[in-house]
Scaffold this active site. Structure first.
Site, mmCIF file in Angstrom:
data_model
loop_
_atom_site.group_PDB
_atom_site.id
_atom_site.type_symbol
_atom_site.label_atom_id
_atom_site.label_comp_id
_atom_site.label_asym_id
_atom_site.label_seq_id
_atom_site.Cartn_x
_atom_site.Cartn_y
_atom_site.Cartn_z
ATOM 1 N N PHE A 112 0.838 -1.211 0.000
ATOM 2 C CA PHE A 112 0.000 0.000 0.000
ATOM 3 C C PHE A 112 0.867 1.252 0.000
ATOM 4 O O PHE A 112 1.959 1.276 0.543
ATOM 5 C CB PHE A 112 -0.991 0.015 1.170
ATOM 6 C CG PHE A 112 -0.385 -0.091 2.551
ATOM 7 C CD1 PHE A 112 0.257 0.990 3.144
ATOM 8 C CD2 PHE A 112 -0.503 -1.269 3.281
ATOM 9 C CE1 PHE A 112 0.791 0.899 4.431
ATOM 10 C CE2 PHE A 112 0.021 -1.373 4.574
ATOM 11 C CZ PHE A 112 0.677 -0.286 5.141
ATOM 12 N N CYS A 128 -1.868 8.259 3.698
ATOM 13 C CA CYS A 128 -2.597 8.013 4.955
ATOM 14 C C CYS A 128 -2.202 6.752 5.716
ATOM 15 O O CYS A 128 -1.940 6.834 6.917
ATOM 16 C CB CYS A 128 -4.086 7.975 4.672
ATOM 17 S SG CYS A 128 -4.710 9.564 4.129
ATOM 18 N N LYS A 175 -2.045 4.652 -6.658
ATOM 19 C CA LYS A 175 -3.172 3.816 -7.092
ATOM 20 C C LYS A 175 -3.726 4.493 -8.337
ATOM 21 O O LYS A 175 -3.284 5.598 -8.690
ATOM 22 C CB LYS A 175 -4.245 3.708 -5.997
ATOM 23 C CG LYS A 175 -4.883 5.045 -5.641
ATOM 24 C CD LYS A 175 -5.862 4.949 -4.485
ATOM 25 C CE LYS A 175 -7.200 4.390 -4.916
ATOM 26 N NZ LYS A 175 -8.274 4.654 -3.918
ATOM 27 N N ARG A 233 2.372 10.256 -3.210
ATOM 28 C CA ARG A 233 2.927 10.156 -1.852
ATOM 29 C C ARG A 233 2.985 8.689 -1.410
ATOM 30 O O ARG A 233 2.005 7.968 -1.505
ATOM 31 C CB ARG A 233 2.084 10.987 -0.879
ATOM 32 C CG ARG A 233 2.286 12.478 -1.074
ATOM 33 C CD ARG A 233 1.390 13.309 -0.172
ATOM 34 N NE ARG A 233 -0.003 13.247 -0.566
ATOM 35 C CZ ARG A 233 -0.986 13.917 0.031
ATOM 36 N NH1 ARG A 233 -0.721 14.715 1.052
ATOM 37 N NH2 ARG A 233 -2.230 13.818 -0.385
#
Ligand code: NAD
Ligand code: UDX
Length: 477
Positions: free
Chosen positions: A280, A284, A347, A354
């Site tokens: 991922f 966040c 994505k 980031r």
């Protein structure tokens, strides 16, 4: 709380970034009678939001351009004039960045609240009358207390203006990039954490302009703040779990897609967030996990901290194992290899890079001397150049060994490439005609699909060696 009149006429949002921009655009669209002003210290960003060429908006999100085009300069404004926007506002959203601290106490884990704090100070200085402050930024538990203390000290010292009053609410944002407008228009739920009934009702009535009341949850401030961190931790954990299983599938002959489908059919598990990938990214998950780990250690909960830290460690390992696997496929040396990278955003459907897994994977390839060509439909060359310094990485020569290039032309990317790596699941890449494009590549050629988006049949007749995450090397005809 039943007979409270809705009194919000002017909204100010501090921070015109990936959250502030889309959120305020959706509010402006659904509340034509309310003036919404986004303020930011970054003059270039504000100019970009005001650019007449809507392709130059600083944030790319499907549907955002239309909302800005429809409402800008009608009831949606972008400005650097913080003072005026704050003083006129009935409600101020704080939507500024809260990255991981890079120095001082809690460095590497705790969230840096200096932008939240400076926003609170600016509000304290310029607000007039009664102002509701809404924490939209993701913050550690008890940040509302920090904001309150700044605001209340300003009330006490306000130069003869005793009428200045504040209420502080927490209302964290759950949008995901790439689907932000859809998520904001139709959220699963909205949280409002606070104590002041009047302020809670005003914010709730604002949301009710387009969100059903039963989706608006009222909680105490700390539950609201902690729910946000918890949601991101659970989502990130799910990705590390599926990525861990992808690694186990590869040597055992299982296929992670089949495993995901099988476990997702269990209604207790559910189908979402079960796509194995390169790890991922985004601004966040890692930041919020690190923050939660810091909080757990702060409260003496070492086991809880260690539990969540493993999610990050697995994520780092997934990125590393993929770059290592690519290098090992070339018998440990990629120094005279041209590698085409498809996708740099963290994505699809966003221009945000980031914490993108592409950063560390490309970096490993460059450090091993590969010549890397990068394509992304929405990320610019300038944006990518922030991550790699061509002068410092590797040796420069005509093969651009250890260096990278950007291209918007897939033919150039494929030309003489030894390998293609799919790192972002952009729809554009689903339409690649592998049989045709493979003719441009140097043989033997490789495709590493870290997102699992290429169907095996599409490679038939292409003579490309194929590796897919969670399946491993696949024989194609
Ligand atoms: P961002 O970096 O895109 O935008 C933040 C903006 O705030 C920047 O443009 C910066 O210039 C501005 N800013 C900082 N201090 C300021 C000040 N004192 N006055 C005026 N402007 C100021 O960040 P983002 O991705 O929009 O995230 C904002 C917050 O929302 C973070 O706390 C983040 O964790 C949270 N969040 C982000 C997402 C996401 O998908 N990006 C989703 C949910 C929550
Ligand atoms: C996340 C949360 O989803 C959102 O609720 C919160 O408000 C902000 O953080 P975001 O980071 O924008 O949103 O995107 P998300 O869709 O969650 O993806 C995060 C990362 O996980 C991406 O790198 C994505 O590619 C990856 N991912 C997601 C997977 O690898 N597999 C999946 O199945 C889903």
């Amino acid at each position: 709380m039943n007979n409270i009149t809705f009194l919000i006429k002017k909204i100010c949002c501090i921070g015109a970034g990936y959250v502030g921009g889309p959120t305020m655009s959706v509010i402006a669209e659904n509340c034509p009678d309310i003036n919404v002003t986004l303020v930011d210290l970054d003059e270039k960003k504000i100019n970009d939001w005001n650019n007449s060429d809507l392709n130059k908006l600083p944030v790319y999100e499907p549907g955002l351009k239309n909302l800005v085009e429809k409402n800008r300069n009608i009831n949606l404004f972008f400005t650097t004039n913080l003072n005026q926007s704050i003083s006129e506002a009935d409600i101020v959203f704080i939507s500024v960045n809260t990255p991981t601290k890079t120095n001082g106490l809690g460095s590497g884990y705790a969230s840096d609240l200096k932008w939240v704090e400076s926003s609170a100070r600016t509000v304290a200085k310029y607000a007039s009358g009664h102002t509701i402050i809404v924490e939209k930024s993701t913050v550690p538990v008890r940040t509302a207390e920090l904001i309150k203390s700044i605001l209340s000290s300003s009330c006490n010292i306000s130069e003869g203006n005793n009428s200045k009053t504040f209420s502080v609410l927490s209302s964290p944002e759950f949008l995901a990039e790439g689907t932000a407008i859809k998520d904001l228009e139709n959220p699963d739920r909205v949280l409002i954490g606070g104590e002041d009934e009047y302020a809670i009702e005003q914010l709730s009535l604002l949301y009710q302009k387009w969100i059903p009341k039963n989706k608006i949850f009222i909680t105490n401030v700390w539950s609201s703040e902690l729910s946000k961190l918890t949601a991101n931790a659970f989502l990130a954990q799910r990705i590390s779990s599926i990525n861990a299983m992808s690694a186990l599938c590869e040597p055992t002959g299982a296929d992670i897609k089949e495993v995901s489908r099988a476990i997702g059919a269990d209604s207790r598990i559910g189908t979402k967030f079960l796509n194995a990938g390169p790890g991922f990214g985004g601004s966040c998950f890692q930041k919020d996990l690190l923050n939660m780990i810091y909080l757990s250690r702060f409260y003496g909960l070492e086991e809880v901290a260690n539990y969540w830290e493993q999610v990050i460690l697995l994520n780092e390992w997934q990125k590393k194992r993929i770059s290592k696997l690519i290098i090992e496929t070339f018998y440990g040396t990629v120094s005279l290899k041209k590698i085409g990278v498809l996708g740099f955003a963290f994505k699809s459907n966003t221009n945000d890079t980031r914490e993108s897994p592409s950063i560390s994977i490309v970096n490993e390839l460059l450090e091993n001397g590969a010549s890397v060509v990068i394509h992304d439909p929405k990320v610019s060359e300038k944006q990518i150049s922030k991550f790699f310094d061509n002068e410092k990485i590797g040796q420069s020569n005509s093969n651009f060994e250890g260096r990278w290039r950007y291209t918007s032309d897939l033919n150039l990317l494929f030309k003489d490439a030894d390998a293609i790596i799919i790192l972002t699941e952009w729809e554009d890449y689903l339409h690649i005609k592998w049989k045709i494009m493979s003719k441009l590549m140097r043989k033997p050629s490789w495709l590493f699909d870290t997102r699992g988006i290429v169907e095996e049949e599409k490679l038939n007749g292409s003579n490309i060696n194929f590796w897919r995450v969670g399946k491993g090397f696949i024989k194609t005809t």
